[in-house]
Design an enzyme around this catalytic site. Structure first.
Site, mmCIF file in Angstrom:
data_model
loop_
_atom_site.group_PDB
_atom_site.id
_atom_site.type_symbol
_atom_site.label_atom_id
_atom_site.label_comp_id
_atom_site.label_asym_id
_atom_site.label_seq_id
_atom_site.Cartn_x
_atom_site.Cartn_y
_atom_site.Cartn_z
ATOM 1 N N ARG A 155 0.841 -1.201 0.000
ATOM 2 C CA ARG A 155 0.000 0.000 0.000
ATOM 3 C C ARG A 155 0.871 1.244 0.000
ATOM 4 O O ARG A 155 1.969 1.256 0.544
ATOM 5 C CB ARG A 155 -0.886 0.010 1.250
ATOM 6 C CG ARG A 155 -1.893 -1.122 1.237
ATOM 7 C CD ARG A 155 -3.038 -0.849 2.173
ATOM 8 N NE ARG A 155 -2.623 -0.608 3.546
ATOM 9 C CZ ARG A 155 -3.307 0.131 4.399
ATOM 10 N NH1 ARG A 155 -4.402 0.744 4.026
ATOM 11 N NH2 ARG A 155 -2.886 0.271 5.634
ATOM 12 N N LYS B 186 3.853 -11.018 9.558
ATOM 13 C CA LYS B 186 3.226 -10.932 8.243
ATOM 14 C C LYS B 186 3.658 -12.072 7.322
ATOM 15 O O LYS B 186 4.832 -12.211 6.996
ATOM 16 C CB LYS B 186 3.569 -9.577 7.623
ATOM 17 C CG LYS B 186 2.716 -9.240 6.455
ATOM 18 C CD LYS B 186 2.275 -7.805 6.474
ATOM 19 C CE LYS B 186 3.025 -6.949 5.515
ATOM 20 N NZ LYS B 186 2.592 -5.555 5.593
ATOM 21 N N ARG C 260 -2.183 -1.260 14.426
ATOM 22 C CA ARG C 260 -1.109 -1.977 15.127
ATOM 23 C C ARG C 260 -1.629 -2.537 16.435
ATOM 24 O O ARG C 260 -2.446 -1.890 17.087
ATOM 25 C CB ARG C 260 0.047 -1.028 15.456
ATOM 26 C CG ARG C 260 0.736 -0.432 14.232
ATOM 27 C CD ARG C 260 1.668 -1.459 13.580
ATOM 28 N NE ARG C 260 2.315 -0.929 12.414
ATOM 29 C CZ ARG C 260 1.795 -0.903 11.188
ATOM 30 N NH1 ARG C 260 0.588 -1.408 10.984
ATOM 31 N NH2 ARG C 260 2.449 -0.413 10.175
HETATM 32 P P1 ATP Z 1 -0.305 -1.307 7.005
HETATM 33 O O1 ATP Z 1 -0.508 -1.806 8.395
HETATM 34 O O2 ATP Z 1 -0.629 0.117 6.808
HETATM 35 O O3 ATP Z 1 -0.888 -2.232 5.967
HETATM 36 P P2 ATP Z 1 2.159 -2.356 6.294
HETATM 37 O O4 ATP Z 1 3.509 -2.021 6.838
HETATM 38 O O5 ATP Z 1 1.573 -3.678 6.593
HETATM 39 O O6 ATP Z 1 1.240 -1.277 6.814
HETATM 40 P P3 ATP Z 1 1.787 -2.881 3.422
HETATM 41 O O7 ATP Z 1 1.685 -1.884 2.337
HETATM 42 O O8 ATP Z 1 0.623 -3.753 3.672
HETATM 43 O O9 ATP Z 1 2.223 -2.075 4.725
HETATM 44 O O10 ATP Z 1 3.044 -3.807 3.090
HETATM 45 C C1 ATP Z 1 4.330 -3.256 2.849
HETATM 46 C C2 ATP Z 1 5.201 -3.547 4.057
HETATM 47 O O11 ATP Z 1 5.306 -4.948 4.262
HETATM 48 C C3 ATP Z 1 6.638 -3.074 3.890
HETATM 49 O O12 ATP Z 1 6.773 -1.740 4.321
HETATM 50 C C4 ATP Z 1 7.424 -4.046 4.786
HETATM 51 O O13 ATP Z 1 7.437 -3.592 6.122
HETATM 52 C C5 ATP Z 1 6.586 -5.315 4.775
HETATM 53 N N1 ATP Z 1 7.116 -6.369 3.875
HETATM 54 C C6 ATP Z 1 7.724 -6.228 2.671
HETATM 55 N N2 ATP Z 1 8.024 -7.423 2.137
HETATM 56 C C7 ATP Z 1 7.586 -8.362 3.018
HETATM 57 C C8 ATP Z 1 7.593 -9.788 3.023
HETATM 58 N N3 ATP Z 1 8.091 -10.512 2.030
HETATM 59 N N4 ATP Z 1 7.062 -10.408 4.106
HETATM 60 C C9 ATP Z 1 6.530 -9.705 5.123
HETATM 61 N N5 ATP Z 1 6.494 -8.357 5.173
HETATM 62 C C10 ATP Z 1 7.007 -7.691 4.126
#
Ligand code: ATP
Length: 259
Positions: free
Chosen positions: A63, A127, A257
């Site tokens: 995002r 994640k 969060r």
């Molecule tokens: P939000 O809570 O706003 O969704 P987010 O940090 O989860 O924030 P996203 O846009 O959903 O943001 O995903 C991008 C983020 O995911 C990156 O900034 C990084 O922190 C994380 N990320 C990137 N690659 C991976 C991966 N392969 N596995 C897990 N996390 C990752």
């Protein structure tokens, strides 16, 4: 099941069986982002069910342009084009997609996945994958649904990101997994198109990572706010309780969060 199986279109088609005719899949060894490639194909008229799978993304994104890291063989990265009937609201589409991915993982025996509003897939609070929905310019009912899943943690991952990331516990043939995901997406997206997210809400909440949990809402241009997560509404809005009042949070500019 093989740890070393690679993605290939013949094996994917075999795993899809009769459902293969519903999809038109292309496998790219490398591209900037599967969403970007599919958005361009959608603008050129690609039909619903077009799939772009890629082994390497040079500019994978989440995002708001955040980077998504993947590595060949370690990640399953693909995008699916879905053209909804005019009048269909895209509200809740990223939640419906998350539910489809979690359900497919359960069906192939890859364990339980928790869902975080609006677009994350979690294992033990870390994640496992992410979803990025982008609407096709000039075609407001067409959506490109991007999905990135960690089969294993990419080797080159920075330590702080690695600590926040999860991968599947066991090796799985990526063709079999992708087929299960596409079959489930077909089913869930058809349900979503007919009945909206409201009909999927119960199943989403059953996998909700933060049901009735204390959470912090982070916004770009406002101070963080602490409250309690009361799940999601029938239109996909986050229900956020603060000072005894439940607010509906719709904006995708907000991050959730645990506290
Ligand atoms: P939000 O809570 O706003 O969704 P987010 O940090 O989860 O924030 P996203 O846009 O959903 O943001 O995903 C991008 C983020 O995911 C990156 O900034 C990084 O922190 C994380 N990320 C990137 N690659 C991976 C991966 N392969 N596995 C897990 N996390 C990752």
């Amino acid at each position: 099941m093989s740890a070393t199986a690679r993605l290939n279109l013949a094996a994917l088609s075999l795993a899809l069986g009769d459902t293969a005719r519903r999809f038109d899949a292309d496998l790219l060894p490398v591209c900037d982002s599967s969403n970007a490639v599919l958005l361009a194909r959608a603008e050129a008229g690609a039909p619903t069910g077009t799939v772009v799978i890629t082994e390497t993304q040079t500019a994978g994104r989440g995002r708001r342009g955040r980077p998504w890291l993947s590595a060949p063989g370690d990640s399953l990265t693909f995008s699916l084009l879905w053209r909804f009937a005019p009048g269909t609201s895209p509200a809740g589409l990223s939640l419906a997609t998350g539910l489809a991915v979690a359900t497919a993982l359960e069906k192939v025996g890859a364990g339980k996945t928790a869902l975080k509003w609006p677009n994350d897939l979690l294992r033990d609070g870390r994640k496992l994958g992410g979803i990025l929905i982008e609407l096709v310019p000039g075609a407001p009912h067409a959506a490109v649904i991007g999905i990135g899943l960690n089969l294993r943690l990419p080797g080159e991952m920075p330590e702080d990101l690695r600590a926040r990331s999860a991968a599947l516990a066991h090796p799985i043939d990526p063709n079999r997994l992708l087929a299960a995901l596409l079959i489930q997406l077909l089913d869930t997206l058809n349900h979503f198109a007919r009945h909206g997210f409201a009909a999927l809400r119960h199943d989403w909440q059953a996998r909700h990572a933060f049901e009735n949990a204390p959470v912090r809402l982070l916004a770009d241009f406002a101070p963080p706010r602490d409250g309690i997560c009361r799940g999601v509404a029938g239109d996909g809005a986050l229900l956020f309780e603060i000072d005894g009042q439940v607010e509906r949070i719709l904006s995708g500019e907000i991050s959730l969060r645990p506290r």
